[in-house]
Scaffold this motif. Sequence first.
Motif, PDB file in Angstrom:
ATOM      1  N   ASN A 195       6.811  16.914  -8.345  1.00  0.00           N
ATOM      2  CA  ASN A 195       7.464  18.058  -7.707  1.00  0.00           C
ATOM      3  C   ASN A 195       8.992  17.923  -7.729  1.00  0.00           C
ATOM      4  O   ASN A 195       9.682  18.067  -6.710  1.00  0.00           O
ATOM      5  CB  ASN A 195       6.972  18.236  -6.266  1.00  0.00           C
ATOM      6  N   SER A 196       9.510  17.572  -8.917  1.00  0.00           N
ATOM      7  CA  SER A 196      10.958  17.507  -9.182  1.00  0.00           C
ATOM      8  C   SER A 196      11.662  16.390  -8.419  1.00  0.00           C
ATOM      9  O   SER A 196      12.881  16.429  -8.235  1.00  0.00           O
ATOM     10  CB  SER A 196      11.633  18.856  -8.844  1.00  0.00           C
ATOM     11  N   GLU A 197      10.917  15.388  -7.988  1.00  0.00           N
ATOM     12  CA  GLU A 197      11.538  14.257  -7.295  1.00  0.00           C
ATOM     13  C   GLU A 197      10.813  12.969  -7.700  1.00  0.00           C
ATOM     14  O   GLU A 197       9.598  12.965  -7.871  1.00  0.00           O
ATOM     15  CB  GLU A 197      11.463  14.446  -5.782  1.00  0.00           C
ATOM     16  N   TYR A 198      11.591  11.882  -7.846  1.00  0.00           N
ATOM     17  CA  TYR A 198      11.011  10.599  -8.230  1.00  0.00           C
ATOM     18  C   TYR A 198      10.441   9.890  -7.007  1.00  0.00           C
ATOM     19  O   TYR A 198      11.071   9.841  -5.940  1.00  0.00           O
ATOM     20  CB  TYR A 198      12.056   9.706  -8.899  1.00  0.00           C
ATOM     21  N   TYR A 199       9.252   9.313  -7.207  1.00  0.00           N
ATOM     22  CA  TYR A 199       8.598   8.535  -6.162  1.00  0.00           C
ATOM     23  C   TYR A 199       8.124   7.216  -6.755  1.00  0.00           C
ATOM     24  O   TYR A 199       7.871   7.124  -7.968  1.00  0.00           O
ATOM     25  CB  TYR A 199       7.403   9.302  -5.584  1.00  0.00           C
ATOM     26  N   PRO A 200       7.964   6.178  -5.934  1.00  0.00           N
ATOM     27  CA  PRO A 200       7.455   4.896  -6.444  1.00  0.00           C
ATOM     28  C   PRO A 200       6.063   5.078  -7.052  1.00  0.00           C
ATOM     29  O   PRO A 200       5.229   5.822  -6.528  1.00  0.00           O
ATOM     30  CB  PRO A 200       7.401   4.011  -5.198  1.00  0.00           C
ATOM     31  N   MET A 201       5.814   4.388  -8.171  1.00  0.00           N
ATOM     32  CA  MET A 201       4.511   4.461  -8.832  1.00  0.00           C
ATOM     33  C   MET A 201       3.877   3.074  -8.843  1.00  0.00           C
ATOM     34  O   MET A 201       4.542   2.078  -9.166  1.00  0.00           O
ATOM     35  CB  MET A 201       4.656   4.983 -10.267  1.00  0.00           C
ATOM     36  N   LEU A 202       2.589   3.028  -8.494  1.00  0.00           N
ATOM     37  CA  LEU A 202       1.849   1.775  -8.440  1.00  0.00           C
ATOM     38  C   LEU A 202       0.513   1.951  -9.150  1.00  0.00           C
ATOM     39  O   LEU A 202      -0.005   3.070  -9.268  1.00  0.00           O
ATOM     40  CB  LEU A 202       1.605   1.327  -6.996  1.00  0.00           C
ATOM     41  N   ALA A 203      -0.038   0.849  -9.616  1.00  0.00           N
ATOM     42  CA  ALA A 203      -1.356   0.858 -10.258  1.00  0.00           C
ATOM     43  C   ALA A 203      -2.403   0.450  -9.231  1.00  0.00           C
ATOM     44  O   ALA A 203      -2.397  -0.682  -8.737  1.00  0.00           O
ATOM     45  CB  ALA A 203      -1.380  -0.088 -11.451  1.00  0.00           C
ATOM     46  N   ALA A 204      -3.293   1.398  -8.875  1.00  0.00           N
ATOM     47  CA  ALA A 204      -4.334   1.133  -7.881  1.00  0.00           C
ATOM     48  C   ALA A 204      -5.502   0.407  -8.540  1.00  0.00           C
ATOM     49  O   ALA A 204      -6.121   0.921  -9.472  1.00  0.00           O
ATOM     50  CB  ALA A 204      -4.806   2.439  -7.261  1.00  0.00           C
ATOM     51  N   ARG A 205      -5.761  -0.828  -8.070  1.00  0.00           N
ATOM     52  CA  ARG A 205      -6.863  -1.627  -8.641  1.00  0.00           C
ATOM     53  C   ARG A 205      -8.119  -1.579  -7.760  1.00  0.00           C
ATOM     54  O   ARG A 205      -9.235  -1.581  -8.288  1.00  0.00           O
ATOM     55  CB  ARG A 205      -6.415  -3.083  -8.790  1.00  0.00           C
ATOM     56  N   TYR A 206      -7.931  -1.527  -6.441  1.00  0.00           N
ATOM     57  CA  TYR A 206      -9.071  -1.529  -5.518  1.00  0.00           C
ATOM     58  C   TYR A 206      -8.853  -0.437  -4.477  1.00  0.00           C
ATOM     59  O   TYR A 206      -7.776  -0.330  -3.876  1.00  0.00           O
ATOM     60  CB  TYR A 206      -9.236  -2.888  -4.842  1.00  0.00           C
ATOM     61  N   VAL A 207      -9.901   0.391  -4.259  1.00  0.00           N
ATOM     62  CA  VAL A 207      -9.825   1.524  -3.357  1.00  0.00           C
ATOM     63  C   VAL A 207     -11.009   1.506  -2.397  1.00  0.00           C
ATOM     64  O   VAL A 207     -12.138   1.214  -2.808  1.00  0.00           O
ATOM     65  CB  VAL A 207      -9.838   2.863  -4.136  1.00  0.00           C
ATOM     66  N   ASP A 208     -10.720   1.791  -1.129  1.00  0.00           N
ATOM     67  CA  ASP A 208     -11.782   1.889  -0.135  1.00  0.00           C
ATOM     68  C   ASP A 208     -11.324   2.820   0.979  1.00  0.00           C
ATOM     69  O   ASP A 208     -10.112   3.077   1.123  1.00  0.00           O
ATOM     70  CB  ASP A 208     -12.130   0.510   0.438  1.00  0.00           C
ATOM     71  N   LEU A 209     -12.264   3.334   1.750  1.00  0.00           N
ATOM     72  CA  LEU A 209     -11.908   4.139   2.919  1.00  0.00           C
ATOM     73  C   LEU A 209     -11.405   3.215   4.014  1.00  0.00           C
ATOM     74  O   LEU A 209     -11.910   2.102   4.200  1.00  0.00           O
ATOM     75  CB  LEU A 209     -13.112   4.948   3.415  1.00  0.00           C
ATOM     76  N   TYR A 210     -10.433   3.680   4.768  1.00  0.00           N
ATOM     77  CA  TYR A 210      -9.840   2.861   5.823  1.00  0.00           C
ATOM     78  C   TYR A 210     -10.677   2.974   7.078  1.00  0.00           C
ATOM     79  O   TYR A 210     -11.016   4.078   7.541  1.00  0.00           O
ATOM     80  CB  TYR A 210      -8.414   3.324   6.100  1.00  0.00           C
ATOM     81  N   ASP A 211     -11.060   1.842   7.653  1.00  0.00           N
ATOM     82  CA  ASP A 211     -11.855   1.826   8.886  1.00  0.00           C
ATOM     83  C   ASP A 211     -10.956   2.004  10.097  1.00  0.00           C
ATOM     84  O   ASP A 211      -9.928   1.352  10.229  1.00  0.00           O
ATOM     85  CB  ASP A 211     -12.612   0.487   9.005  1.00  0.00           C
TER      86      ASP A 211
END
Length: 457
Positions: free
Chosen positions: A441-457
Amino acid sequence: MKCPYCGNSLSDGARYCDVCKQELPAPEAAGAEASAKPRRSHFHKLLLVLCWIACFVVLGVGVYKLMSWIDTYRIERLYTRGAYTPTQGEIQLADGRNAHSVVFYGKDGDSIFLPELNRSLTICGGIARLEIADSEWFSDDASEYDYAEVHFAPVLISQDGTQTQLPEIEYTVDVPESPLTVISPSEDGISVVTSTYPLELQVVPGSSVYVNGEDLTDRVDRSGVLDDTKVSVQPIGDNTYTIIVRTPNHKETRRDITIYRENFDINIELDDNVSTVSSEVQMTVSGTAEPGAMISVDTDYIPESLQVDMTTGRFSFIAKFNQFGNNVVRFRATMDGRADAVISFTVNYKPTLGDYADKAWKMDYAQLRLYFEQWNGRVFRCIGTIVETFIDNGLQYVVMDVGSDGERQLIVLQNYSTISSFNLGPTYDIYADVTGHYMYNSEYYPMLAARYVDLYD
């Protein structure tokens, strides 16, 4: 005629007596006429009552017809242009077959009856969903057809038993091709340095599978997976394999895949157990070269691990991985008077969740936006909600808000996890490493590579 009062003789038709002057009674005919009038009055009243009854009946039937028409029009409008208009879509079933879905809307407890399928769908949560494979509309020899015209005449059945014919649903279905997913090799034209390569396919259970004319149907398990099969790869450049899949009620699918193996001046081959994925930061690479060839490693490795048997050509060394994700391993075989045989392949390094999480930092958004270049490869624990997902160059990107106290703090995640579907709203717990920045959306943001994903308890 005599006077009834005095007995005087009178002429017929006299109205008064000449003697006593009394008014004479009316003649009998007049009496008969007078007595007939009440009978005609009762008949007229009865006729009038019958006419009113007939009018009320006609009016009632008319009102009923009008109300029925209005109700039919209301339902037709509701189910064609209103809130209950069914929606259609093309989907893919879990077994890979192409299908269509029809979603009906209505009141909980009501049901939709489909006479063409002799099937009822109960409305729950405001919807009733029909999913039907496109192949259901064709016979076993689907090659005889080009398409099928699907027609439904759904009936709405209310909880009180009232049945209402809904507008018809129609759509056209092309003859589907037999589903085929090539799991291994992961991409066409892959380059290898082994004499065999694992072939893994996913088809619909019950399908027939042929590879280069060889019937491999008996190797397909109950879930439709063909694995534990290796194809021979010759050092001739492109090796082409023709895969044919025949699924009942589908057209035949024919696909060619290519595996490339270069023809070197020096014979060299990796062992089959050399993997392209690793959960460890180091991995043993072994194989066999032409006897007398020297082996040297161009990429990072443990120098003392290099071993070469000049007599048999057996060699091995331990490669080291400097980053998460893809790492290039490159080495070469050399002999006097021969062109070097350069071997290069990629290994995807993904530590176990425990090792990866141990390296994770707590999110520091302000510093991350400033030092994303210096922090390349640093692991962060990202907790937040998903704002948007999108695909860019075949890779899924996830925009996450890691802010708190109402402050929006966005990061862009490249999804390398096993999770392919994200929901907007729930809070996710994601471990990811920094790879750079991304314009969103016309603005730079930090980019990361997601290796592990889970729902937050």
